[in-house]
Design a protein around this motif. Sequence first.
Motif, PDB file in Angstrom:
ATOM      1  N   LEU A 140      -8.418 -19.449 -15.523  1.00  0.00           N
ATOM      2  CA  LEU A 140      -7.150 -18.728 -15.632  1.00  0.00           C
ATOM      3  C   LEU A 140      -6.676 -18.681 -17.079  1.00  0.00           C
ATOM      4  CD1 LEU A 140      -4.920 -17.321 -13.958  1.00  0.00           C
ATOM      5  CD2 LEU A 140      -3.763 -19.542 -13.810  1.00  0.00           C
ATOM      6  N   GLU A 141      -6.738 -19.822 -17.754  1.00  0.00           N
ATOM      7  CA  GLU A 141      -6.304 -19.878 -19.155  1.00  0.00           C
ATOM      8  C   GLU A 141      -7.145 -18.949 -20.033  1.00  0.00           C
ATOM      9  OE1 GLU A 141      -4.747 -24.542 -19.104  1.00  0.00           O
ATOM     10  OE2 GLU A 141      -6.641 -24.009 -20.077  1.00  0.00           O
ATOM     11  N   ASP A 142      -8.456 -18.979 -19.832  1.00  0.00           N
ATOM     12  CA  ASP A 142      -9.341 -18.164 -20.673  1.00  0.00           C
ATOM     13  C   ASP A 142      -9.098 -16.674 -20.478  1.00  0.00           C
ATOM     14  OD1 ASP A 142     -10.460 -20.435 -21.702  1.00  0.00           O
ATOM     15  OD2 ASP A 142     -12.348 -20.287 -20.611  1.00  0.00           O
ATOM     16  N   GLU A 143      -8.921 -16.246 -19.205  1.00  0.00           N
ATOM     17  CA  GLU A 143      -8.730 -14.813 -18.977  1.00  0.00           C
ATOM     18  C   GLU A 143      -7.375 -14.339 -19.483  1.00  0.00           C
ATOM     19  OE1 GLU A 143      -9.388 -11.226 -15.786  1.00  0.00           O
ATOM     20  OE2 GLU A 143      -9.527 -13.293 -15.047  1.00  0.00           O
ATOM     21  N   ILE A 144      -6.339 -15.139 -19.246  1.00  0.00           N
ATOM     22  CA  ILE A 144      -5.016 -14.750 -19.740  1.00  0.00           C
ATOM     23  C   ILE A 144      -5.011 -14.698 -21.265  1.00  0.00           C
ATOM     24  CG2 ILE A 144      -2.603 -15.485 -19.914  1.00  0.00           C
ATOM     25  CD1 ILE A 144      -2.798 -16.494 -17.050  1.00  0.00           C
ATOM     26  N   ALA A 145      -5.699 -15.642 -21.893  1.00  0.00           N
ATOM     27  CA  ALA A 145      -5.794 -15.649 -23.353  1.00  0.00           C
ATOM     28  C   ALA A 145      -6.453 -14.366 -23.864  1.00  0.00           C
ATOM     29  CB  ALA A 145      -6.575 -16.873 -23.824  1.00  0.00           C
ATOM     30  N   GLU A 146      -7.515 -13.932 -23.184  1.00  0.00           N
ATOM     31  CA  GLU A 146      -8.200 -12.697 -23.564  1.00  0.00           C
ATOM     32  C   GLU A 146      -7.290 -11.482 -23.343  1.00  0.00           C
ATOM     33  OE1 GLU A 146     -10.992 -12.062 -25.024  1.00  0.00           O
ATOM     34  OE2 GLU A 146     -11.789 -14.107 -25.089  1.00  0.00           O
ATOM     35  N   ALA A 147      -6.582 -11.472 -22.226  1.00  0.00           N
ATOM     36  CA  ALA A 147      -5.716 -10.330 -21.898  1.00  0.00           C
ATOM     37  C   ALA A 147      -4.536 -10.220 -22.870  1.00  0.00           C
ATOM     38  CB  ALA A 147      -5.202 -10.455 -20.469  1.00  0.00           C
ATOM     39  N   PHE A 148      -3.981 -11.366 -23.255  1.00  0.00           N
ATOM     40  CA  PHE A 148      -2.828 -11.385 -24.158  1.00  0.00           C
ATOM     41  C   PHE A 148      -3.230 -11.349 -25.633  1.00  0.00           C
ATOM     42  CE2 PHE A 148       0.516 -13.623 -21.244  1.00  0.00           C
ATOM     43  CZ  PHE A 148       0.491 -12.516 -20.412  1.00  0.00           C
ATOM     44  N   GLY A 149      -4.497 -11.674 -25.906  1.00  0.00           N
ATOM     45  CA  GLY A 149      -4.927 -11.745 -27.294  1.00  0.00           C
ATOM     46  C   GLY A 149      -4.348 -12.948 -28.027  1.00  0.00           C
ATOM     47  N   ILE A 150      -4.208 -14.080 -27.300  1.00  0.00           N
ATOM     48  CA  ILE A 150      -3.671 -15.304 -27.891  1.00  0.00           C
ATOM     49  C   ILE A 150      -4.635 -16.454 -27.630  1.00  0.00           C
ATOM     50  CG2 ILE A 150      -1.266 -14.557 -27.682  1.00  0.00           C
ATOM     51  CD1 ILE A 150      -0.994 -16.189 -25.162  1.00  0.00           C
ATOM     52  N   SER A 151      -4.318 -17.632 -28.133  1.00  0.00           N
ATOM     53  CA  SER A 151      -5.216 -18.776 -27.997  1.00  0.00           C
ATOM     54  C   SER A 151      -5.081 -19.451 -26.634  1.00  0.00           C
ATOM     55  CB  SER A 151      -4.930 -19.815 -29.086  1.00  0.00           C
ATOM     56  OG  SER A 151      -3.675 -20.440 -28.857  1.00  0.00           O
ATOM     57  N   ASP A 152      -6.124 -20.202 -26.257  1.00  0.00           N
ATOM     58  CA  ASP A 152      -6.083 -20.963 -25.016  1.00  0.00           C
ATOM     59  C   ASP A 152      -4.929 -21.962 -25.018  1.00  0.00           C
ATOM     60  OD1 ASP A 152      -8.337 -19.575 -24.386  1.00  0.00           O
ATOM     61  OD2 ASP A 152      -9.698 -21.292 -24.371  1.00  0.00           O
ATOM     62  N   LYS A 153      -4.659 -22.567 -26.172  1.00  0.00           N
ATOM     63  CA  LYS A 153      -3.593 -23.564 -26.276  1.00  0.00           C
ATOM     64  C   LYS A 153      -2.230 -22.940 -25.975  1.00  0.00           C
ATOM     65  CE  LYS A 153      -5.792 -27.331 -27.423  1.00  0.00           C
ATOM     66  NZ  LYS A 153      -5.768 -28.511 -26.520  1.00  0.00           N
ATOM     67  N   GLU A 154      -2.031 -21.715 -26.446  1.00  0.00           N
ATOM     68  CA  GLU A 154      -0.770 -21.035 -26.161  1.00  0.00           C
ATOM     69  C   GLU A 154      -0.628 -20.749 -24.670  1.00  0.00           C
ATOM     70  OE1 GLU A 154       0.483 -18.103 -29.636  1.00  0.00           O
ATOM     71  OE2 GLU A 154      -1.701 -18.090 -29.405  1.00  0.00           O
ATOM     72  N   VAL A 155      -1.722 -20.345 -24.043  1.00  0.00           N
ATOM     73  CA  VAL A 155      -1.688 -20.077 -22.598  1.00  0.00           C
ATOM     74  C   VAL A 155      -1.470 -21.377 -21.833  1.00  0.00           C
ATOM     75  CG1 VAL A 155      -2.959 -19.188 -20.619  1.00  0.00           C
ATOM     76  CG2 VAL A 155      -3.181 -18.063 -22.820  1.00  0.00           C
ATOM     77  N   GLU A 156      -2.090 -22.443 -22.277  1.00  0.00           N
ATOM     78  CA  GLU A 156      -1.916 -23.747 -21.624  1.00  0.00           C
ATOM     79  C   GLU A 156      -0.444 -24.143 -21.612  1.00  0.00           C
ATOM     80  OE1 GLU A 156      -3.963 -28.205 -21.736  1.00  0.00           O
ATOM     81  OE2 GLU A 156      -4.200 -26.848 -23.432  1.00  0.00           O
ATOM     82  N   ALA A 157       0.258 -23.890 -22.716  1.00  0.00           N
ATOM     83  CA  ALA A 157       1.689 -24.201 -22.789  1.00  0.00           C
ATOM     84  C   ALA A 157       2.484 -23.305 -21.837  1.00  0.00           C
ATOM     85  CB  ALA A 157       2.185 -24.020 -24.221  1.00  0.00           C
TER      86      ALA A 157
END
Length: 206
Positions: A140-157
């Motif tokens: 989930l984190e990896d796909e959202i990061a790709e979709a948003f164009g942000i880092s995994d750490k940002e998605v984790e937060a």
Amino acid sequence: MAKPKTEFSVNQKVVYPSQGVGKITEIFKKDFNNEPTYYYKIYLEVSDMNVMVPVSRSKDLGIRAIVSKDEAQTALNSISDDFEPPTSDWKLRYQMNLDLLKKGTIGDIAAIVRCLYHRSKVKELPILERKLYDNAKKLLEDEIAEAFGISDKEVEAMLHEKLEPLGLKIEKKQTFADDDEDEDEFEEETSSNEKDSEEFDSEDDD
């Protein structure tokens, strides 16, 4: 054999259900049973592995493009939605969530994360479920990061912000009865079945 029209292109990011976000590095032809067959070569960063998937089977295996930013946001928001608590029979719960993981839509993956996070606040997850939770959360984190164009750490937060209120709400509720019998036996049997059900050809990156 003429090169078939392919849904995906070289350098495109895709999702391989149960395996993770990958990048198509090559589309090539290789003989299989003396028949020329076209393959996608997909690099999966999470496992540092290349997998070869026949172009003709990619849809059957559930390989899909990264979702849009709006779809990713919807999945993220669904984490904090109200839902029916999961069954206390962990073996049934595990199989239900494993089936969702194999389907591989971002909504299914978000549902697994929500379900197992909810359950972990009631009682510590069995080893197999903990692994399933960690796998789904990473997907989930990896796909959202790709979709948003942000880092995994940002998605984790961002994910933590959705899960934390859910955890506080659960902790106020009364826990319920559990059915955790035969956990070790079931884990051994399931792990064996998973090894026997590999659906793709792979080659480790040197």
